[in-house]
Structures are given as C-alpha cells and as structure tokens.
Design an enzyme around this catalytic site. Structure first.
Site, PDB file in Angstrom:
ATOM      1  N   LYS A  76      -8.176   2.833   5.733  1.00 12.89           N
ATOM      2  CA  LYS A  76      -7.471   1.558   5.567  1.00 12.89           C
ATOM      3  C   LYS A  76      -6.412   1.409   6.654  1.00 12.89           C
ATOM      4  O   LYS A  76      -5.664   2.360   6.952  1.00 12.89           O
ATOM      5  CB  LYS A  76      -6.831   1.519   4.178  1.00 12.89           C
ATOM      6  N   SER A 145      -5.915  -4.635  -2.145  1.00 15.09           N
ATOM      7  CA  SER A 145      -5.757  -4.826  -0.711  1.00 15.09           C
ATOM      8  C   SER A 145      -6.654  -3.927   0.145  1.00 15.09           C
ATOM      9  O   SER A 145      -6.782  -4.128   1.354  1.00 15.09           O
ATOM     10  CB  SER A 145      -4.293  -4.563  -0.330  1.00 15.09           C
ATOM     11  N   SER A 169      -4.860  -2.040  -6.008  1.00 12.84           N
ATOM     12  CA  SER A 169      -5.552  -2.137  -4.724  1.00 12.84           C
ATOM     13  C   SER A 169      -6.638  -1.108  -4.478  1.00 12.84           C
ATOM     14  O   SER A 169      -7.321  -1.161  -3.457  1.00 12.84           O
ATOM     15  CB  SER A 169      -4.535  -2.079  -3.582  1.00 12.84           C
TER      16      SER A 169
END
Length: 425
Positions: A76, A145, A169
């Site tokens: 990420k 996210s 997330s």
C-alpha cells in the site's frame, strides 16, 4: 494445470521451498496477469518489473530466505519503500522518495518476499477514493483505504499484499473483493515508516486469498510463528454480535448472517448472542470522533501548509477533528477503556465473536469506498479481526463476515477462522 499466479500463497511458498517452482516463473505469471488486467482494475500506482525480476533471480540462485521466499508482494502506497516512490495517494507527496523501508516492508523482504509494486490507496488513507476498480465488476468500488492491495490479490495479480486499518480499511476492502483480510491485534506489528492517521488505532495487516495465506503474512509481520501452525480446534464457542448498528445491514448481509449461523451453530460448542456493554450503542460515533481528532493532529502540517492540495472532504474532516477538544477526547478514550474491559470479559465465555464486516456488497460507483460502520468498534478496541469470504449478494458481488478475537490471540483467531471456513465454504 493452473498458472502459478493462481496458486495460493501457501501453495506457492511450498512449491518454491521444494524448488518445484522458481521465483522468476511465479513472478512472470503475475506480471502476465497484471499486463492482462491492470488497465481495467488499476490496482497499482507504481510497478517495478525489472527490479522484481532481478530480486527473483537472486532468490532462485541462493538459499531459501524465509517463509515468504519468492512470493511477490504488493505494498500500500503509504508504506515507505527505499527503492520505490511513496506518494500516499496525494499530490502533496508526488515524487517522494524515502531512504529506508517501513519496518513491515523490511520484515517481509527479510522473509524472502519480492516487492513488485506500490498499490493504490485512498487519499492519505482516508475516504477520498483512488482509481482502483472492483475486480468482480469495474463499476463498483473495491473498498478502501487499502483499495489496490485488496484488488490486486483478488484478481490474481499477487498472492499477498500489505494494507492498514484505522476504521475499516483492511476488513472492508477484503469484504468488497471477496478475499481474506487480517487486522492483527493493535501494537503487534511495527508502524515505523507508515504514514500515520490515528495513533491509538492505526494497525498494519494484509490480504491473502485463503485464511492460511493471511496467517502466513501475519506470522512474518508479528514475528509469531504460531500463526503458521494452524492447529484447528475440535469445536468453537462463538459469540454472535450483530452490534448496535445492525439495522443498517442490507438484505445481502442479513442473508449471509443467517447462512453462517445455520452452518456453524450445529457444530459449535456454543453459538449464541453475546451480551454487549450497556452503553455500547454509540461506539461507532466515539471511534469516529477519536479518529478525526487524532488524524487532524497527525496531518497538521498538511492541513496548515498544503490545504489546497487536499480534497474538500479531507479538509472538512481535519477541520472537524481540530474542533474536538482534548477533554472530550479523553472522555471518549476513558469510555473505550471501559468497553475494552467489558468486551475482553466476553472471551472467558467465547473463543471468537462473529460480526458483520460491511453493510452490503461493494458500493456501486467509484467515489464512495463504503461505510466502515461495522469495523469501527473493533478498531477502537484494538482487537484482531479477520474477514471470511464465503457468500455472494444479489448482484453476484462478494459478501462475508468477520471474526474478532481476544487481544494477542491472533494465532487462535486464525485457527478459528479456518475452522469456520471449512464449514462455510
């Protein structure tokens, strides 16, 4: 014979360890899949194919490095990486090049993982969506996210990926994309080198396509080898927690819940409604307030000097967070501490809690990544969570539920998750 990129992480790791599969062959299959699908899915913000191939060849020529030997990994884009940009889904950080890896990335490399690229995150890991689409239907969100990390694993581009959770997330994108997401116990995984949001809740975790895959990754992140052992219990004591916001669950989630209880209850030692603390009704609002306050503090400089580079939604969140005074936050934290004790006591009666992951299937459209409502309590309390993907909704998109465990009992949680998946799949 299926291509190597469709092997689970544990299957691939076993084949790599026996030298029946080369790291380069696995990586090339992943790259072929990315070439085929990335234009539609848009999971990556940066790929380093040549650098990854160089790493793969070095691994094939040398000794086994560790449990993740030769496995391609997505990271990420809020994790620092010494060899790739870290742009945090924000123009403020365009071209930012850290000098060192985040601790979690370094642990994975040390265990033999190959960092193939950086995956799309929402803006500064908050709510404003990136470009990633749901692999099952590109008109739908992959969740957030940790959007790109979940989508890449779900679409067989990678066996494993790293993400983070402050509210929902990890668990929510796992639910949207039909894969296993694990949020370890708060504090079990080092956060050094990860862009912060809320200091009392930010947690590093990740994604795999099976429970064993997610446990393998978590074993490296936490340093707890028991996560790889998967010693399944003969039966389970399951506490059912629909939660104070159950009325927000849509029909697909209600049907999924009923399916799970019908399958698990006959084989569980106990499967019953768990009694929640009396004042638990506003737990989601308390979590949201603490998160807003802590995020506003963490992003003070972005808010002060780079306001024009932030989305209106994030500016509004930071303005709201700064307006919450420290006395109110301290009162919220005191309530959270009491809830932590109250929920902790439930684990004397139950091995795990079964609870919703998301309010519905993945949202239609790409601007809204979904409501973290059902994840907020467990992020606030710092408990380990794992999403179980086992059902589909009315439109054919994935639906599932999450298991929540006692703090620090991540290995028992994952063993319980496998016990459940054996009966739900």
């Amino acid at each position: 014979m299926k291509s190597a990129n469709r092997l689970s992480a544990t299957e691939a790791a076993s084949a790599l360890a026996r030298r029946e599969l080369s790291a380069e062959a696995l990586l090339r299959d992943c790259l072929d899949r990315i070439a085929e699908r990335e234009e539609q899915v848009r999971a990556f913000v940066y790929l380093d194919a040549e650098g990854a191939l160089e790493q793969a060849r070095a691994l094939d020529a040398g000794p086994l490095r560790g449990p993740l030997h030769g496995l391609p990994l997505g990271v990420k884009d809020i994790f620092d990486t010494f060899d790739l940009p870290t742009e945090c889904g924000s123009p403020i950080f365009a071209g930012h090049r850290p000098r060192v890896d985040a601790a979690a990335v370094a642990l994975c490399r040390e265990a033999g993982a190959i960092v193939l690229g950086k995956t799309v995150t929402t803006e500064l890991a908050n709510m404003t969506a990136g470009v990633t689409r749901n692999p099952f239907n590109p008109a739908h969100s992959p969740g957030g996210s940790s959007s790109g990390s979940a989508a890449a694993v779900a679409d067989f581009m990678l066996p494993l990926s790293l993400g983070t959770q402050t509210a929902g997330s990890l668990i929510r994108p796992a639910a949207c994309c039909g894969i296993v997401g694990i949020k370890p116990s708060f504090g079990r995984v080092p956060r050094a080198g990860v862009k912060p949001n809320a200091d009392s809740m930010d947690t590093v975790g990740g994604f795999g396509r099976t429970v064993a895959d997610a446990a393998l990754l978590a074993s490296v992140l936490t340093g707890d080898a028991r996560l790889r052992e998967q010693r399944l219990p003969d039966t389970l004591r399951i506490g059912l927690v629909q939660g104070p916001d159950w009325a927000q669950a849509e029909a697909d989630v209600v049907a999924c819940w009923q399916q799970a209880v019908s399958a698990l209850a006959p084989q569980a030692a106990r499967c019953e409604d768990a009694a929640l603390p009396a004042d638990f009704a506003d737990v989601a609002a308390v979590q949201a307030a603490i998160q807003a306050h802590e995020t506003a503090a963490a992003l003070t400089d972005e808010h002060r000097r780079h306001r024009q580079g932030l989305s209106p939604a994030l500016v509004e969140l930071l303005d709201r967070g700064r307006a919450i005074d420290a006395v109110a936050v301290a009162a919220h934290q005191a309530r959270a501490a009491r809830w932590r004790t109250g929920i902790g006591a439930l684990f004397e009666r139950y091995d795990v809690l079964l609870t919703p992951s998301a309010v519905d299937e993945a949202p239609d459209g790409l601007q809204f990544t979904g409501d973290p409502l059902f994840c907020r309590p467990w992020s606030l309390l710092g408990l380990p969570c794992v999403h179980l993907p086992f059902a589909t909704g009315a439109t054919g998109l994935p639906v599932g539920l999450q298991l929540v465990g006692r703090h620090g009992d991540d290995h028992r949680l994952m063993a319980a998750a496998q016990w459940c998946m054996d009966r739900l799949s």
